[in-house]
Design a protein around this motif. Sequence first.
Motif, mmCIF file in Angstrom:
data_model
loop_
_atom_site.group_PDB
_atom_site.id
_atom_site.type_symbol
_atom_site.label_atom_id
_atom_site.label_comp_id
_atom_site.label_asym_id
_atom_site.label_seq_id
_atom_site.Cartn_x
_atom_site.Cartn_y
_atom_site.Cartn_z
ATOM 1 N N ASN A 10 23.097 14.940 68.057
ATOM 2 C CA ASN A 10 23.750 13.903 67.231
ATOM 3 C C ASN A 10 23.842 12.576 67.983
ATOM 4 O O ASN A 10 23.676 11.505 67.390
ATOM 5 N N LEU A 11 24.119 12.643 69.281
ATOM 6 C CA LEU A 11 24.157 11.419 70.090
ATOM 7 C C LEU A 11 22.793 10.743 70.087
ATOM 8 O O LEU A 11 22.680 9.528 69.886
ATOM 9 N N THR A 12 21.761 11.526 70.310
ATOM 10 C CA THR A 12 20.400 10.975 70.331
ATOM 11 C C THR A 12 20.080 10.278 69.011
ATOM 12 O O THR A 12 19.580 9.137 68.995
ATOM 13 N N ALA A 13 20.387 10.940 67.906
ATOM 14 C CA ALA A 13 20.081 10.373 66.585
ATOM 15 C C ALA A 13 20.906 9.116 66.315
ATOM 16 O O ALA A 13 20.390 8.120 65.782
ATOM 17 N N ALA A 14 22.170 9.151 66.696
ATOM 18 C CA ALA A 14 23.055 8.003 66.432
ATOM 19 C C ALA A 14 22.614 6.783 67.237
ATOM 20 O O ALA A 14 22.607 5.652 66.727
ATOM 21 N N MET A 15 22.232 6.995 68.480
ATOM 22 C CA MET A 15 21.783 5.872 69.315
ATOM 23 C C MET A 15 20.487 5.293 68.766
ATOM 24 O O MET A 15 20.297 4.070 68.758
ATOM 25 N N LYS A 16 19.615 6.148 68.313
ATOM 26 C CA LYS A 16 18.348 5.685 67.743
ATOM 27 C C LYS A 16 18.622 4.803 66.516
ATOM 28 O O LYS A 16 17.980 3.757 66.330
ATOM 29 N N GLU A 17 19.594 5.207 65.722
ATOM 30 C CA GLU A 17 19.911 4.489 64.479
ATOM 31 C C GLU A 17 20.343 3.048 64.756
ATOM 32 O O GLU A 17 20.097 2.162 63.944
ATOM 33 N N VAL A 18 21.019 2.822 65.894
ATOM 34 C CA VAL A 18 21.469 1.453 66.213
ATOM 35 C C VAL A 18 20.550 0.772 67.231
ATOM 36 O O VAL A 18 20.870 -0.309 67.733
ATOM 37 N N GLY A 19 19.429 1.411 67.559
ATOM 38 C CA GLY A 19 18.480 0.785 68.470
ATOM 39 C C GLY A 19 18.935 0.760 69.913
ATOM 40 O O GLY A 19 18.511 -0.100 70.692
ATOM 41 N N VAL A 39 22.794 32.067 67.806
ATOM 42 C CA VAL A 39 22.191 31.388 66.662
ATOM 43 C C VAL A 39 20.664 31.438 66.775
ATOM 44 O O VAL A 39 20.105 31.161 67.827
ATOM 45 N N LYS A 40 20.026 31.820 65.682
ATOM 46 C CA LYS A 40 18.558 31.764 65.608
ATOM 47 C C LYS A 40 18.192 30.493 64.842
ATOM 48 O O LYS A 40 18.728 30.250 63.763
ATOM 49 N N GLY A 41 17.290 29.703 65.363
ATOM 50 C CA GLY A 41 16.882 28.485 64.669
ATOM 51 C C GLY A 41 17.863 27.350 64.908
ATOM 52 O O GLY A 41 18.703 27.411 65.813
ATOM 53 N N HIS A 42 17.772 26.326 64.076
ATOM 54 C CA HIS A 42 18.528 25.096 64.287
ATOM 55 C C HIS A 42 20.027 25.265 64.033
ATOM 56 O O HIS A 42 20.445 25.943 63.105
ATOM 57 N N HIS A 43 20.826 24.629 64.886
ATOM 58 C CA HIS A 43 22.266 24.447 64.639
ATOM 59 C C HIS A 43 22.564 23.008 65.022
ATOM 60 O O HIS A 43 22.152 22.559 66.088
ATOM 61 N N ASP A 44 23.236 22.270 64.143
ATOM 62 C CA ASP A 44 23.642 20.919 64.519
ATOM 63 C C ASP A 44 24.395 20.986 65.843
ATOM 64 O O ASP A 44 25.113 21.958 66.112
ATOM 65 N N ASN A 45 24.251 19.948 66.660
ATOM 66 C CA ASN A 45 24.962 19.937 67.940
ATOM 67 C C ASN A 45 25.196 18.495 68.368
ATOM 68 O O ASN A 45 24.464 17.572 67.981
ATOM 69 N N CYS A 46 26.239 18.299 69.165
ATOM 70 C CA CYS A 46 26.678 16.939 69.525
ATOM 71 C C CYS A 46 25.638 16.205 70.375
ATOM 72 O O CYS A 46 25.531 14.981 70.296
ATOM 73 N N THR A 47 24.893 16.934 71.190
ATOM 74 C CA THR A 47 23.892 16.279 72.038
ATOM 75 C C THR A 47 22.787 15.659 71.185
ATOM 76 O O THR A 47 22.434 14.481 71.374
ATOM 77 N N ILE A 94 29.255 2.135 70.856
ATOM 78 C CA ILE A 94 30.069 3.343 70.858
ATOM 79 C C ILE A 94 29.374 4.367 69.971
ATOM 80 O O ILE A 94 28.793 4.013 68.943
ATOM 81 N N ALA A 95 29.380 5.607 70.416
ATOM 82 C CA ALA A 95 28.719 6.671 69.657
ATOM 83 C C ALA A 95 29.680 7.838 69.501
ATOM 84 O O ALA A 95 30.452 8.153 70.417
ATOM 85 N N PHE A 96 29.645 8.436 68.323
ATOM 86 C CA PHE A 96 30.535 9.565 68.015
ATOM 87 C C PHE A 96 29.717 10.733 67.473
ATOM 88 O O PHE A 96 28.671 10.542 66.859
ATOM 89 N N SER A 97 30.257 11.928 67.660
ATOM 90 C CA SER A 97 29.745 13.093 66.946
ATOM 91 C C SER A 97 30.938 13.897 66.451
ATOM 92 O O SER A 97 31.829 14.252 67.235
ATOM 93 N N ALA A 98 30.962 14.147 65.153
ATOM 94 C CA ALA A 98 31.950 15.076 64.589
ATOM 95 C C ALA A 98 31.438 16.474 64.910
ATOM 96 O O ALA A 98 30.489 16.969 64.294
ATOM 97 N N CYS A 99 32.054 17.078 65.908
ATOM 98 C CA CYS A 99 31.496 18.300 66.529
ATOM 99 C C CYS A 99 31.250 19.400 65.483
ATOM 100 O O CYS A 99 32.146 19.773 64.738
ATOM 101 N N PRO A 100 30.011 19.913 65.439
ATOM 102 C CA PRO A 100 29.654 20.944 64.456
ATOM 103 C C PRO A 100 29.966 22.371 64.900
ATOM 104 O O PRO A 100 29.457 23.324 64.303
ATOM 105 N N GLN A 101 30.793 22.499 65.932
ATOM 106 C CA GLN A 101 31.100 23.846 66.457
ATOM 107 C C GLN A 101 31.872 24.629 65.388
ATOM 108 O O GLN A 101 32.991 24.275 65.023
#
Lengths: 201, 201
Positions: free
Chosen positions: B118-127, B108-116, B174-181
């Motif tokens: 996603n975890l960072t973003a989700a945790m940030k959202e709940v502080g 992949v060239k450039g951005h691809h969503d990924n679970c790692t 609890i944190a989840f990621s719907a895997c973008p694979q």
Amino acid sequence: MATSHETVTIPARKGKAAHAKKGQIIRVINTHGEQVVDTWAFSAADTSEFMSMEHSRAMMGKIIPAVGDSLVTNHRRPILTVVEDTTPGIHDTLLAACDRYRYELLGVKGHHDNCTDNLTAAMKEVGGKLPETPCPLNLFMNIPVRPDHRVEFQPPTSKPGQYVALRAEMDLIIAFSACPQDMVPVNGAACTPTEAHFTIA
Amino acid sequence: MATSHETVTIPARKGKAAHAKKGQIIRVINTHGEQVVDTWAFSAADTSEFMSMEHSRAMMGKIIPAVGDSLVTNHRRPILTVVEDTTPGIHDTLLAACDRYRYELLGVKGHHDNCTDNLTAAMKEVGGKLPETPCPLNLFMNIPVRPDHRVEFQPPTSKPGQYVALRAEMDLIIAFSACPQDMVPVNGAACTPTEAHFTIA
């Protein structure tokens, strides 16, 4: 810093770390044959990049590395490659290093040596910053996975003097702990932790 | 904060986190049937204590949790217990969350969503402070281990609407990621990541 041909002792129940340069061969010797050696590797340039069992299993496509397989970091870069293994090839990537919580649950009152604290002490000794406690590569540890998904704790299959040779794929700090587990027979049926040795050449 | 009976969406290819109190039941629903949901849990009191796959495998004595099994933290304390599982019971504890390095290696060239991420973003959202990226509990993921130690990447065995119910054993995030694979068929043979859902009650 152990970068000569000298044989370095990992004292029984204790840890030891060393620097290795890219291309050097680290030989981990099961001197007395039944000693599990918890093994970690960290990029010397930035120890927040380190050998990761969960990334390695995914990249190797297997749960136990064999000759030719590379363990990778949490950035999925090769860090150690198995270049020789004179044991029957049974090692573990599944289980956490033992820690004080493990021994407390086993009923120990007060201090018990443990691989997690050994890692901390060994890294401190070589001036390496420890970012977290990664799951170790448990050399010589025999944890069969059964078809029903159970794991068993079995004595090592290695014999005295057998070894694993690992090539450093980057400049790194390698850390070992001669596992002090003496309450479960992972270090042999006699539950007697022993010293082990390594060379870097 | 999702602590009512509301159904929360884990958007396709993205993450979502929530607080849960000790004793609450978190139901993770595989809405479309073949979606892997990477799952993490952190002690609300101190997120440096978190659900650890390497500690859980050791304490459970197995590599896949089933009804009645507790996942434990890196302090070996129960954090989530499986109380119901309407799927065939195939989940994964062995593989790292996908990350940008994984997709770079897949070309992949450039951005691809990924679970790692996603975890960072989700945790940030709940502080919630994220201490590191633990190996996830990959709900619905089908990674058989063969007798020769190989692992295979197979589509999930779950069907639409099947779910896993987890009891919180402490106040937690609890944190989840719907895997973008979408390049390897871990989210079904069609390689089409979908949304999933959860409730906390």
